[in-house]
Design an enzyme around this catalytic site. Structure first.
Site, PDB file in Angstrom:
ATOM      1  N   ARG A   1      -1.308 -34.261 -50.499  1.00  0.00           N
ATOM      2  CA  ARG A   1      -0.643 -34.982 -49.678  1.00  0.00           C
ATOM      3  C   ARG A   1      -1.122 -36.489 -49.920  1.00  0.00           C
ATOM      4  O   ARG A   1      -2.219 -36.657 -49.649  1.00  0.00           O
ATOM      5  CB  ARG A   1      -0.473 -34.693 -47.992  1.00  0.00           C
ATOM      6  CG  ARG A   1       0.380 -33.586 -47.679  1.00  0.00           C
ATOM      7  CD  ARG A   1       2.009 -33.954 -47.826  1.00  0.00           C
ATOM      8  NE  ARG A   1       2.775 -32.798 -47.759  1.00  0.00           N
ATOM      9  CZ  ARG A   1       3.281 -32.067 -48.817  1.00  0.00           C
ATOM     10  NH1 ARG A   1       2.764 -32.030 -49.847  1.00  0.00           N
ATOM     11  NH2 ARG A   1       4.065 -30.904 -48.261  1.00  0.00           N
TER      12      ARG A   1
ATOM     13  N   GLU B   1       7.023 -41.958 -48.730  1.00  0.00           N
ATOM     14  CA  GLU B   1       7.644 -41.273 -49.966  1.00  0.00           C
ATOM     15  C   GLU B   1       9.181 -41.527 -49.788  1.00  0.00           C
ATOM     16  O   GLU B   1       9.905 -41.170 -48.657  1.00  0.00           O
ATOM     17  CB  GLU B   1       7.392 -40.025 -50.099  1.00  0.00           C
ATOM     18  CG  GLU B   1       6.202 -39.538 -50.646  1.00  0.00           C
ATOM     19  CD  GLU B   1       5.509 -38.052 -50.924  1.00  0.00           C
ATOM     20  OE1 GLU B   1       6.752 -37.217 -50.906  1.00  0.00           O
ATOM     21  OE2 GLU B   1       4.580 -37.713 -51.236  1.00  0.00           O
TER      22      GLU B   1
ATOM     23  N   HIS C   1       6.462 -36.666 -56.450  1.00  0.00           N
ATOM     24  CA  HIS C   1       6.515 -35.423 -55.600  1.00  0.00           C
ATOM     25  C   HIS C   1       7.270 -34.244 -56.262  1.00  0.00           C
ATOM     26  O   HIS C   1       8.128 -33.572 -55.954  1.00  0.00           O
ATOM     27  CB  HIS C   1       6.968 -35.493 -54.115  1.00  0.00           C
ATOM     28  CG  HIS C   1       6.395 -34.417 -53.300  1.00  0.00           C
ATOM     29  ND1 HIS C   1       6.068 -34.702 -52.079  1.00  0.00           N
ATOM     30  CD2 HIS C   1       5.914 -33.129 -53.319  1.00  0.00           C
ATOM     31  CE1 HIS C   1       5.504 -33.641 -51.252  1.00  0.00           C
ATOM     32  NE2 HIS C   1       5.465 -32.794 -52.253  1.00  0.00           N
TER      33      HIS C   1
HETATM   34  N1  NAI Z   1       2.986 -31.691 -54.460  1.00  0.00           N
HETATM   35  C1  NAI Z   1       3.453 -30.588 -54.229  1.00  0.00           C
HETATM   36  O1  NAI Z   1       4.597 -30.483 -54.482  1.00  0.00           O
HETATM   37  C2  NAI Z   1       2.950 -29.529 -53.416  1.00  0.00           C
HETATM   38  C3  NAI Z   1       1.908 -29.914 -52.510  1.00  0.00           C
HETATM   39  N2  NAI Z   1       1.262 -28.913 -51.889  1.00  0.00           N
HETATM   40  C4  NAI Z   1       0.208 -29.299 -50.829  1.00  0.00           C
HETATM   41  O2  NAI Z   1      -0.924 -28.571 -51.132  1.00  0.00           O
HETATM   42  C5  NAI Z   1      -1.385 -28.193 -49.836  1.00  0.00           C
HETATM   43  C6  NAI Z   1      -2.538 -26.825 -50.162  1.00  0.00           C
HETATM   44  O3  NAI Z   1      -1.503 -25.966 -50.375  1.00  0.00           O
HETATM   45  P1  NAI Z   1      -2.073 -24.289 -50.355  1.00  0.00           P
HETATM   46  O4  NAI Z   1      -3.011 -24.198 -51.184  1.00  0.00           O
HETATM   47  O5  NAI Z   1      -0.642 -23.438 -50.692  1.00  0.00           O
HETATM   48  O6  NAI Z   1      -2.341 -24.183 -48.994  1.00  0.00           O
HETATM   49  P2  NAI Z   1      -3.636 -23.388 -48.266  1.00  0.00           P
HETATM   50  O7  NAI Z   1      -3.284 -23.286 -46.862  1.00  0.00           O
HETATM   51  O8  NAI Z   1      -3.415 -21.911 -49.117  1.00  0.00           O
HETATM   52  O9  NAI Z   1      -4.716 -24.044 -48.623  1.00  0.00           O
HETATM   53  C7  NAI Z   1      -5.413 -25.139 -48.143  1.00  0.00           C
HETATM   54  C8  NAI Z   1      -6.808 -24.991 -48.075  1.00  0.00           C
HETATM   55  O10 NAI Z   1      -7.356 -26.297 -47.500  1.00  0.00           O
HETATM   56  C9  NAI Z   1      -8.620 -26.124 -46.790  1.00  0.00           C
HETATM   57  N3  NAI Z   1      -8.862 -27.136 -45.731  1.00  0.00           N
HETATM   58  C10 NAI Z   1      -8.199 -27.472 -44.767  1.00  0.00           C
HETATM   59  N4  NAI Z   1      -8.991 -28.580 -44.148  1.00  0.00           N
HETATM   60  C11 NAI Z   1     -10.168 -28.859 -45.112  1.00  0.00           C
HETATM   61  C12 NAI Z   1     -10.884 -30.071 -45.287  1.00  0.00           C
HETATM   62  N5  NAI Z   1     -10.933 -30.841 -44.340  1.00  0.00           N
HETATM   63  N6  NAI Z   1     -11.560 -30.023 -46.636  1.00  0.00           N
HETATM   64  C13 NAI Z   1     -11.511 -29.025 -47.355  1.00  0.00           C
HETATM   65  N7  NAI Z   1     -10.585 -28.193 -47.388  1.00  0.00           N
HETATM   66  C14 NAI Z   1      -9.679 -27.940 -46.358  1.00  0.00           C
HETATM   67  C15 NAI Z   1      -7.936 -24.799 -45.958  1.00  0.00           C
HETATM   68  O11 NAI Z   1      -9.109 -24.223 -45.571  1.00  0.00           O
HETATM   69  C16 NAI Z   1      -7.484 -23.889 -47.190  1.00  0.00           C
HETATM   70  O12 NAI Z   1      -8.177 -23.089 -47.667  1.00  0.00           O
HETATM   71  C17 NAI Z   1      -0.232 -27.913 -48.896  1.00  0.00           C
HETATM   72  O13 NAI Z   1      -0.708 -28.236 -47.523  1.00  0.00           O
HETATM   73  C18 NAI Z   1       0.578 -29.179 -49.375  1.00  0.00           C
HETATM   74  O14 NAI Z   1       0.196 -30.202 -48.713  1.00  0.00           O
HETATM   75  C19 NAI Z   1       1.440 -27.561 -51.906  1.00  0.00           C
HETATM   76  C20 NAI Z   1       2.625 -27.118 -52.825  1.00  0.00           C
HETATM   77  C21 NAI Z   1       3.227 -28.099 -53.652  1.00  0.00           C
HETATM   78  O1  HPV Z   2       5.387 -27.268 -50.503  1.00  0.00           O
HETATM   79  C1  HPV Z   2       4.741 -28.359 -50.466  1.00  0.00           C
HETATM   80  O2  HPV Z   2       4.233 -28.711 -49.658  1.00  0.00           O
HETATM   81  C2  HPV Z   2       5.305 -29.373 -51.104  1.00  0.00           C
HETATM   82  O3  HPV Z   2       4.904 -30.412 -50.923  1.00  0.00           O
HETATM   83  C3  HPV Z   2       6.681 -29.233 -51.906  1.00  0.00           C
HETATM   84  O4  HPV Z   2       7.398 -30.208 -51.626  1.00  0.00           O
HETATM   85  P1  HPV Z   2       8.915 -30.001 -51.729  1.00  0.00           P
HETATM   86  O5  HPV Z   2       9.622 -28.715 -51.206  1.00  0.00           O
HETATM   87  O6  HPV Z   2       9.158 -30.181 -53.210  1.00  0.00           O
HETATM   88  O7  HPV Z   2       9.671 -31.427 -51.099  1.00  0.00           O
END
Ligand code: NAI
Ligand code: HPV
Length: 620
Positions: free
Chosen positions: A305, A334, A353
């Site tokens: 993010r 965004e 994104h």
């Molecule tokens: N750019 C995009 O389209 C996408 C972005 N995302 C972002 O990626 C993030 C992670 O997704 P997932 O891996 O599926 O979530 P997840 O919940 O599996 O992993 C997040 C990890 O971050 C850790 N965490 C929490 N606070 C922390 C800190 N202060 N320092 C270090 N680690 C910390 C948690 O312990 C957890 O293991 C989501 O929250 C979302 O914001 C996810 C999917 C797509």
């Molecule tokens: O799953 C997430 O956290 C994402 O950031 C993906 O975002 P989107 O559904 O592509 O707008």
């Protein structure tokens, strides 16, 4: 101060009857879903499901609107506010009226929301407190078709009893692949070289890159995406370390990654890839102070993010060479402003994104969120609930009669409190069970006790989402205690007791020797039953309403009360008499299907042997 508003005053005799509950929730539900807590005003808009004879579901309407809605075959309405894959839309359309309304302004969303039961969004829609307030209680589920839920005001959702579900797994690989794509594209200047060549230039010396092999990558946030990035990065020959205060060491070990403290991770890395959620703790975690700790010339990838980075500090770090390059998929705002210095920076590679934007991920996410939203609308507890306990279906079905029992006991207990005195003391819930405490999840039961206690004396609707919040807000102090009983762990619970301390009772016999109002119930043959009032055993099914009488034990009492009720066409489902000794005091518990008229109750109260009695309404 009374912690709860007092129940409407019902004197012992003569009994005055007022409707205890202005709500419309049915309490015979095996589980009260988010849908099961709709306020009367909103019912007129949203009552679609009919609670027929099938106790497994679920609905809650005012009778007339429910019948009208059922007759009309009405479906719930789901608004899909951002592009969702076709397979998910098809699933939703089988179950609901689906309104795909993309690119709504915040005002337009607020205007529509009071007509919707569920809302599905991606990252582009802010689901603010205003949205929940504008929904006037109708919105029962928000589905986030993706992982990050930082665009949903979870506190406001919880306060309004709205369940938030996400689709946490289907886009993991897409996001990890995008991080790797940005990492490699950044290291080899792919985007800038592409633009240069398309502009007619041939700049081979300008776009000399850096190699990945043998370098150190710090994965910040070692969850689903972070660990997949780590796996892939190892395949590219990077040495991978990670920082995640909550990640299990085993998971890191399984991938062959060392977990390091924050400062160690950022100071040893040649590349940093961000994969933590945006939370108050991670907001602007990469700021001036952090950039002061990194290895000079570090390269940063952000597919998490934008808000995790202080963007001004990053521009500064890029300008002074602290950070050699950044590759960003996400931004604080965004889309970012057109003149954003960060986006325009020559050492920055950007994408709009796109982390989750693969065909495969979008189909997967759409199906995952459609199933979660449909399940939630049906009243099933969602496995991907973000603001409610996740209770697996098998636990839910096993606890189902106890859930009903917990609510009914709560309703009984609160109606036994004398009007005006309120609940000042602790509400103690005691579970007796032969199960190991780890095998007995009582969150659902606790929520239902709170629902039972709060709903008869307020217009607040309580469900699993908002129960703890409501109880805290109303100053209800709830404590849970488990008593281990030798017996079969096959049965989850032997009994549930509710003790209300420091209260005055409307029915003195409901007081235990310790001076608390005490009720106890058990499930027998799948049916919840009241088994103890005060210190006296009773046995009455909790399927209807209950009359409790204290009387002098003498022949003919059952017949007299029974014939008064029968004469007024009130069906008695059960009667039980408990006494300490023959011809002394006895307690008669009478289960009645209907709510007797005021004068019928008065006639019972006028029987000379009856010393006190109370009518307890178990349905709204
Ligand atoms: N750019 C995009 O389209 C996408 C972005 N995302 C972002 O990626 C993030 C992670 O997704 P997932 O891996 O599926 O979530 P997840 O919940 O599996 O992993 C997040 C990890 O971050 C850790 N965490 C929490 N606070 C922390 C800190 N202060 N320092 C270090 N680690 C910390 C948690 O312990 C957890 O293991 C989501 O929250 C979302 O914001 C996810 C999917 C797509
Ligand atoms: O799953 C997430 O956290 C994402 O950031 C993906 O975002 P989107 O559904 O592509 O707008």
């Amino acid at each position: 101060m009374a912690l709860l508003p007092p129940p409407p005053s019902h004197s012992l005799r003569p009994l005055t009857l007022t409707s205890l509950n202005p709500t419309t929730s049915l309490s015979s539900l095996s589980f009260l879903p988010p849908f099961a807590s709709i306020s009367l005003p909103s019912i007129r808009l949203s009552s679609h499901y009919h609670h027929l004879s099938n106790r497994s579901l679920r609905f809650i309407p005012s009778a007339s609107s429910a019948i009208a809605a059922a007759a009309a075959g009405a479906k719930p309405t789901v608004i899909v506010a951002e592009k969702l894959g076709d397979a998910g839309l098809a699933l939703l359309r089988e179950f609901a009226n689906v309104d795909c309304a993309y690119n709504l302004s915040p005002e337009e969303l607020c205007a529509k929301i009071s007509l919707c039961d569920a809302l599905i969004v991606r990252s582009g829609t802010k689901v603010t407190r205003d949205v929940f307030e504008a929904s006037k209680g109708r919105l029962k589920v928000v589905g986030r078709a993706g992982v990050g839920i930082d665009n949903v005001d979870l506190q406001a959702a919880t306060e309004s009893g709205c369940l938030v579900v996400n689709a946490p797994t289907a886009n993991t690989i897409a996001a990890a692949e995008h991080a790797i794509a940005l990492l490699t594209a950044m290291a080899r200047n792919v985007a800038a070289a592409d633009a240069s060549l398309k502009a007619g230039k041939w700049q081979r010396n300008k776009y000399v890159g850096v190699s990945l092999v043998g370098k150190t990558l710090a994965v910040m946030g070692f969850g689903k995406v972070g660990s997949e990035v780590a796996r892939r990065a190892k395949g590219l020959g990077l040495h991978v370390v990670a920082h995640d205060p909550y990640a299990p060491v085993d998971r890191a070990r399984a991938v062959g990654v060392e977990l390091l403290p924050f400062d160690d991770a950022v100071s040893t890395a040649d590349f940093i890839s961000l994969h933590m959620p945006l939370t108050p703790t991670t907001n602007k975690l990469f700021n001036e102070e952090t950039f002061a700790k990194v290895k000079k010339g570090v390269r940063i990838v952000n597919v998490a993010r934008g808000g995790v980075i202080d963007e001004e500090a990053l521009v500064q770090a890029l300008d002074d060479g602290t950070v050699a390059q950044a590759a960003l998929d996400v931004f604080t705002e965004e889309p970012p402003p057109r003149d954003s210095r960060l986006v325009q920076h020559e050492n920055v590679t950007v994408t709009p994104h796109l982390g989750a934007s693969t065909m495969e991920a979008q189909e997967g996410v759409a199906i995952e969120i459609a199933q979660a939203v449909i399940g939630a609308l049906k009243g099933e507890l969602a496995a991907t609930a973000v603001n409610a306990p996740m209770v697996p279906p098998e636990v839910l079905s096993e606890l189902s009669p106890y859930v009903t029992l917990a609510e009914k006991l709560g309703r009984l207990a609160v109606q036994l409190v004398s009007g005006g005195s309120g609940i000042k003391g602790v509400v103690k819930v005691v579970y007796t069970s032969s199960r190991d405490p780890d095998d007995l999840d009582t969150r659902l039961l606790r929520a239902m006790v709170i629902k039972g206690i709060v709903e008869p004396i307020s217009s607040v609707f309580v469900n699993i989402v908002n129960a703890d919040y409501v109880s805290k807000q109303r100053g209800l102090r709830l404590s849970e205690e488990r008593i281990f009983l030798d017996g079969s762990p096959e049965i989850p619970l032997q009994s549930i007791q509710i003790h209300l301390g420091n209260v005055e009772a409307r029915f003195a016999s409901a007081l235990s020797d310790a001076g608390d109002i005490r009720v106890e119930g058990r499930v027998k043959d799948g049916i919840p039953r009241l088994t103890m009032v005060g210190s006296l055993s009773v046995d009455v099914s909790l399927e209807g309403n209950v009359i409790l009488c204290r009387q002098v034990d003498q022949p003919g009492m059952i017949g007299r009360v029974g014939s008064i009720l029968g004469g007024k066409n009130v069906n008695v489902s059960f009667m039980s008499v408990a006494r300490n000794a023959p011809r002394k005091q006895a307690i008669m518990a009478i289960g009645v299907d209907e709510e007797p008229e005021k004068e019928t109750l008065q006639m019972i109260g006028e029987i000379p042997a009856i010393e006190e009695f109370v009518f307890l309404k178990l349905y709204s």
